[in-house]
Design a protein around this motif. Structure first.
Motif, mmCIF file in Angstrom:
data_model
loop_
_atom_site.group_PDB
_atom_site.id
_atom_site.type_symbol
_atom_site.label_atom_id
_atom_site.label_comp_id
_atom_site.label_asym_id
_atom_site.label_seq_id
_atom_site.Cartn_x
_atom_site.Cartn_y
_atom_site.Cartn_z
ATOM 1 N N ILE A 127 0.845 -1.182 0.000
ATOM 2 C CA ILE A 127 0.000 0.000 0.000
ATOM 3 C C ILE A 127 0.887 1.241 0.000
ATOM 4 O O ILE A 127 1.961 1.261 0.609
ATOM 5 C CB ILE A 127 -0.956 0.014 1.207
ATOM 6 C CG1 ILE A 127 -1.964 1.165 1.070
ATOM 7 C CG2 ILE A 127 -0.193 0.095 2.522
ATOM 8 C CD1 ILE A 127 -3.098 1.090 2.083
ATOM 9 N N ALA A 128 0.446 2.245 -0.718
ATOM 10 C CA ALA A 128 1.174 3.511 -0.784
ATOM 11 C C ALA A 128 0.182 4.646 -0.615
ATOM 12 O O ALA A 128 -1.013 4.509 -0.917
ATOM 13 C CB ALA A 128 1.928 3.636 -2.103
ATOM 14 N N PHE A 129 0.682 5.768 -0.119
ATOM 15 C CA PHE A 129 -0.177 6.931 0.079
ATOM 16 C C PHE A 129 0.711 8.173 0.080
ATOM 17 O O PHE A 129 1.935 8.101 0.250
ATOM 18 C CB PHE A 129 -0.965 6.820 1.390
ATOM 19 C CG PHE A 129 -0.105 6.573 2.596
ATOM 20 C CD1 PHE A 129 0.356 7.631 3.390
ATOM 21 C CD2 PHE A 129 0.258 5.281 2.951
ATOM 22 C CE1 PHE A 129 1.150 7.393 4.495
ATOM 23 C CE2 PHE A 129 1.064 5.035 4.056
ATOM 24 C CZ PHE A 129 1.511 6.094 4.834
ATOM 25 N N GLY A 130 0.089 9.325 -0.134
ATOM 26 C CA GLY A 130 0.888 10.534 -0.162
ATOM 27 C C GLY A 130 0.053 11.763 -0.429
ATOM 28 O O GLY A 130 -1.179 11.699 -0.528
ATOM 29 N N ALA A 131 0.732 12.893 -0.552
ATOM 30 C CA ALA A 131 0.050 14.167 -0.757
ATOM 31 C C ALA A 131 0.923 15.063 -1.622
ATOM 32 O O ALA A 131 2.156 14.928 -1.658
ATOM 33 C CB ALA A 131 -0.231 14.844 0.584
ATOM 34 N N GLU A 132 0.262 15.994 -2.315
ATOM 35 C CA GLU A 132 0.953 16.964 -3.158
ATOM 36 C C GLU A 132 0.304 18.329 -2.987
ATOM 37 O O GLU A 132 -0.926 18.439 -2.903
ATOM 38 C CB GLU A 132 0.890 16.543 -4.632
ATOM 39 C CG GLU A 132 1.549 17.539 -5.586
ATOM 40 C CD GLU A 132 1.442 17.094 -7.037
ATOM 41 O OE1 GLU A 132 2.475 16.669 -7.597
ATOM 42 O OE2 GLU A 132 0.331 17.156 -7.605
ATOM 43 N N TYR A 133 1.128 19.367 -2.932
ATOM 44 C CA TYR A 133 0.642 20.746 -2.910
ATOM 45 C C TYR A 133 1.331 21.482 -4.040
ATOM 46 O O TYR A 133 2.556 21.405 -4.209
ATOM 47 C CB TYR A 133 0.962 21.417 -1.572
ATOM 48 C CG TYR A 133 0.545 22.883 -1.517
ATOM 49 C CD1 TYR A 133 -0.796 23.236 -1.410
ATOM 50 C CD2 TYR A 133 1.506 23.894 -1.591
ATOM 51 C CE1 TYR A 133 -1.180 24.562 -1.363
ATOM 52 C CE2 TYR A 133 1.127 25.234 -1.536
ATOM 53 C CZ TYR A 133 -0.220 25.560 -1.425
ATOM 54 O OH TYR A 133 -0.600 26.876 -1.396
ATOM 55 N N ARG A 134 0.536 22.211 -4.838
ATOM 56 C CA ARG A 134 1.098 22.857 -6.021
ATOM 57 C C ARG A 134 0.514 24.249 -6.183
ATOM 58 O O ARG A 134 -0.685 24.463 -6.005
ATOM 59 C CB ARG A 134 0.793 22.007 -7.261
ATOM 60 C CG ARG A 134 1.463 22.464 -8.536
ATOM 61 C CD ARG A 134 1.575 21.298 -9.527
ATOM 62 N NE ARG A 134 0.302 20.689 -9.788
ATOM 63 C CZ ARG A 134 -0.444 20.947 -10.867
ATOM 64 N NH1 ARG A 134 -0.019 21.820 -11.768
ATOM 65 N NH2 ARG A 134 -1.602 20.341 -11.041
#
Length: 838
Positions: free
Chosen positions: A453-460
């Protein structure tokens, strides 16, 4: 030579990248490794490419180095059949940064990555792009030198659930070299068989150790390309010469490749082990170039609002006394200059020339003029990050990036007619600048031997800036009330109304899982949530599976949803483009305004919304002896497609209102258009790739086939904003079928390459006709004089194949061939390359 650091980095990047495992279609068969490990699309443990649910073309750097062209866009086109790009000789800003299409969709439907990280888009918006690219704002990969590339992976599948906005058609991941030793130097010179378009390039790649635990790899390229001409003299220009006007050039208007000067590309890629489980990485670039192309010829007798006000019956004569006092009472008593059989009344014209209170632009440009247009392009990026693994097995990757692309436009050999004799002839109309800031956090964890399982976040943060041009480029001068056009003719400068900075912020979070319940089956799922401050939220998913039924045969399939958010530039930019109206045989100025501008709202303009897609793929892969074959079907439904509307005619009241609002070029506008979300499309296709290595006693030959057929149908549209021409552009503007067959033969110190490519027919909206497809043959021979020195002689399009000639070239604007030719219109290109490695 790859270090242990780079090998470990590849595995950690695979764990951190958003996506599912991908399948390789193409590989260099001469490499000893039978299996390839890819990073695009996989978060799980390193896998063989055949364990993938989705197709990916895996192209080693040698594929790009072993060609004559120096533009990476052309290099990709030559070996990836679903990728299209053409010359765009007279297409405003699209000449400076050319639009490219993957799987028949718009340029900004393809997400570009560098080392698995999002690449910023270019500042250019494609106002002219034969329909498919109209209004798009995509990335520019021409800033990447081929010598910097270790590998390129082209994911031909919807991937918005993994990567976010833009990944509707697919993803292109450019992976930089990471060797910590060695120096490669290249020099290349080439010219077209016609005798023009001379091109040279020098490049180098240097690998260095970065302490004992890292690498620092740097690439450099510098080159220039002369312009080409594939033109015939226009009938109207020929008639002027026949009538005795010796100031008209022959040809009066040039169609060809633009001139590219000072094309500099510098890239760096750095990695450093901070501990046994932690690594620092950084990569970035600086690139710049100057691109100069042609524009349309301005006839000295007929060009509206410059030379004439009545279609060429008489010359337009400025009364400078009226211009000074603002009262249109004919104070200077200027004579009427009639035009008969392409010749102005010479006595009356001489009277105008002799009177300082009377003015005609024939005093400055007696033979008319053809503007030259271009831009100074500057591109920079930097990405830094740290990745590693905790003791409990949780992998992590934190990174920050900044990208910037700037195009400072110029237009020369033209006028602001409303300024009369005071006009400059060279203008700085302003600049577009695109800036993006990115923060990413990605995590991965093996819940069991079978489940990852993988997870994450991005702010742009995405910012689009329009820099106001010089005053004269948009100014309304004193002769405007007498019918002379305002602003720099051909490309009006950006006024204070157009200038400004427009930004948008968004964040996204995702979860992704891969499950392998049995050795023969891999199942993947991903979901991503995005929030944009200008239009709201979107949630997208992806499901995928790969089932290997036997050792030599398997099935794979994916289903996903996707989206592409409108850019700040698309929502806010103003533009005026000069285009040729074939029906009326005259130049017209078409303006583009924001969709929320009052004039646009009256024609149906609304705030822009994201495009939404549904992607399906299904394929088989099998091996028969040394023969490897993949066959993949895809279907992409895109709703609320973002594109420019049809052209609408402005009323005089609307023109006056636009001028009052600050659109200073409105006085010379014939039509206007705006962005819409007013049509839906269905794009379907099939990709077939086969490779077969042959081994001889003292030689080996690698054979490959790549085939693509893509069709696009508009399934619904708003007839109030989308007309028949736009439908033809979208559905027929690109070749439906493309394929290439290549043979790469190695014998002792020799290498021989032959590649045959086929391009299907296409529709040219400028020439309003279909052009037949054709075959292109590329050949190359290389000899290794030593282990370090290689000499290469080659020819792209060795048979000097050119498209069908345009039957209306002379009667129109002089383009001997279609400007949208998918394989180029310059003919054969011969080149010599020297390569030294140590």
């Amino acid at each position: 030579m790859d270090s242990n650091l780079s090998l470990r980095k590849g595995v950690l990047l695979a764990l951190a990248l958003p996506g599912l495992v991908a399948f390789s279609q193409q590989a260099l068969a001469q490499e000893e490794a039978i299996e390839e490990i890819i990073t695009t699309g996989t978060r799980s443990k390193a896998r063989s490419v055949e364990d993938s649910p989705a197709p990916v073309d895996v192209l080693a750097g040698e594929y790009f180095e072993n060609q004559g062209d120096t533009d990476l866009q052309n290099l990709v086109r030559n070996i990836v059949p679903s990728y299209n790009v053409n010359m765009q000789p007279i297409s405003d800003a699209a000449t400076v940064v050319r639009p490219a299409n993957l799987r028949g969709l718009a340029p900004d439907h393809t997400l570009v990555l560098i080392n698995g990280k999002r690449r910023h888009r270019a500042a250019v918006i494609y106002w002219l792009g034969n329909g498919v690219a109209n209004g798009a704002q995509g990335p520019d990969i021409s800033a990447i030198p081929s010598i910097a590339l270790k590998q390129v992976e082209v994911l031909r599948d919807g991937a918005a659930a993994q990567y976010g906005s833009d990944a509707i058609a697919g993803v292109m991941n450019f992976i930089l070299k990471d060797n910590n030793e060695g120096l490669t130097v290249e020099g290349k010179y080439g010219s077209y068989q016609e005798g023009d378009g001379d091109t040279y390039m020098v490049a180098a790649n240097l690998g260095l150790p970065f302490t004992d635990d890292g690498f620092a790899n740097f690439s450099f390229e510098y080159g220039e390309s002369d312009a080409t001409s594939r033109s015939v003299q226009r009938d109207d220009a020929a008639a002027l010469i026949a009538a005795g006007n010796t100031d008209v050039a022959n040809p009066a208007q040039i169609w060809g490749s633009p001139e590219i000067e000072d094309d500099l590309k510098i890239w760096g890629n750095i990695g450093l082990n901070l501990s046994d489980t932690t690594e620092f990485y950084a990569f970035g670039n600086h690139a710049e170039k100057t691109v100069t192309g042609g524009f349309y010829f301005r006839n000295p007798n007929t060009r509206a609002a410059v030379f004439s006000g009545d279609g060429g019956a008489t010359l337009l004569i400025g009364d400078m006394l009226d211009a000074a006092d603002g009262v249109l009472d004919g104070s200077a008593n200027c004579p009427e200059v009639t035009i008969t059989n392409d010749v102005p009344d010479q006595a009356a014209l001489a009277q105008v020339f002799a009177d300082p209170d009377c003015f005609s632009f024939q005093e400055i440009f007696p033979g008319g003029f053809t503007p030259s247009f271009g831009g100074d392009v500057s591109d920079q990026s930097i990405r830094v990050g740290v990745l590693g693994e905790f003791d409990n097995g949780l992998t992590w990757d934190f990174s920050a990036g900044l990208g910037r692309n700037d195009v400072d436009f110029f237009i020369n050999n033209t006028v602001n007619a409303s300024l009369g004799p005071a006009t400059p002839v060279n203008f700085d109309p302003g600049a577009y600048t695109q800036t993006e800031q990115m923060l990413n956090a990605d995590f991965g964890y093996n819940l069991s031997d079978d489940l990852f399982i993988a997870f994450g976040a991005e702010y742009r943060v995405e910012e689009f800036e329009i820099t106001v041009g010089q005053q004269e480029s948009f100014e309304v001068g004193p002769l405007a009330d007498q019918g002379f056009s305002a602003a720099s003719n051909g490309f009006p400068g950006f006024s204070n109304l157009a200038g400004g900075t427009f930004d948008r912020r968004n964040y996204g979070v995702y979860v992704d899982a891969e499950w392998q319940p049995i050795d023969a089956l891999i199942v993947g799922a991903a979901v991503r949530y995005e929030d944009f401050n200008d239009f709201g939220t979107t949630t997208n998913y992806k499901l995928a599976a790969n089932w290997r039924l036997t050792d030599n045969f398997g099935l794979r399939a994916t289903a996903s949803t996707g989206f592409k958010a409108p850019t700040p530039g698309q929502s806010n930019a103003f533009n005026v483009s000069t285009e040729f109206d074939l029906v009326n045989q005259e130049l017209v100025n078409n303006g583009t305004i924001p969709s929320t501008f009052p004039v646009a709202v009256l024609r149906g303009g609304q705030p822009l919304e994201p495009e939404e897609s549904t992607n399906l793929t299904a394929g088989v892969f099998f091996n028969v002896g040394n023969l490897d074959v993949t066959v993949d079907y895809f279907s992409i439904d895109v709703d609320d497609r973002l594109n420019l509307s049809q052209n609408f005619t402005l009323t005089q009241q609307e023109i006056d209102d636009l001028i009052d609002a600050g659109v200073t070029a409105a006085g010379s506008l014939s039509n206007f258009r705006f962005f819409t979300n007013d049509f839906d499309t269905e794009t379907t296709g099939i990709d077939i790739v086969a490779t077969y290595p042959l081994v001889w006693d003292n030689a080996n030959t690698d054979l490959s086939l790549a085939f693509n057929n893509t069709t696009t149908d508009i399934t619904s549209f708003n007839p109030a904003t989308i007309d028949d021409t736009r439908i033809l552009q979208i559905e027929k503007g690109l070749p439906e079928t493309r394929w290439n067959v290549a043979a790469n033969h190695f014998w002792n110190e020799w290498r021989f390459l032959a590649r045959v490519s086929y391009y299907d027919e296409w529709y040219d909206s400028e020439d309003t006709m279909f052009y037949d497809g054709d075959y292109i043959l590329d050949v190359e021979a290389a000899y290794n004089f030593t282990d370090s020195l290689t000499v290469v002689l080659g020819a792209m399009n060795v048979l000097d194949t050119t498209p069908d000639e345009n039957p209306n070239a002379a009667a129109g604007v002089g383009n001997l061939y279609s400007q949208y030719t998918p394989y180029g219109f310059n003919g054969g290109f011969w080149y010599l390359r020297l390569k030294y490695e140590m």
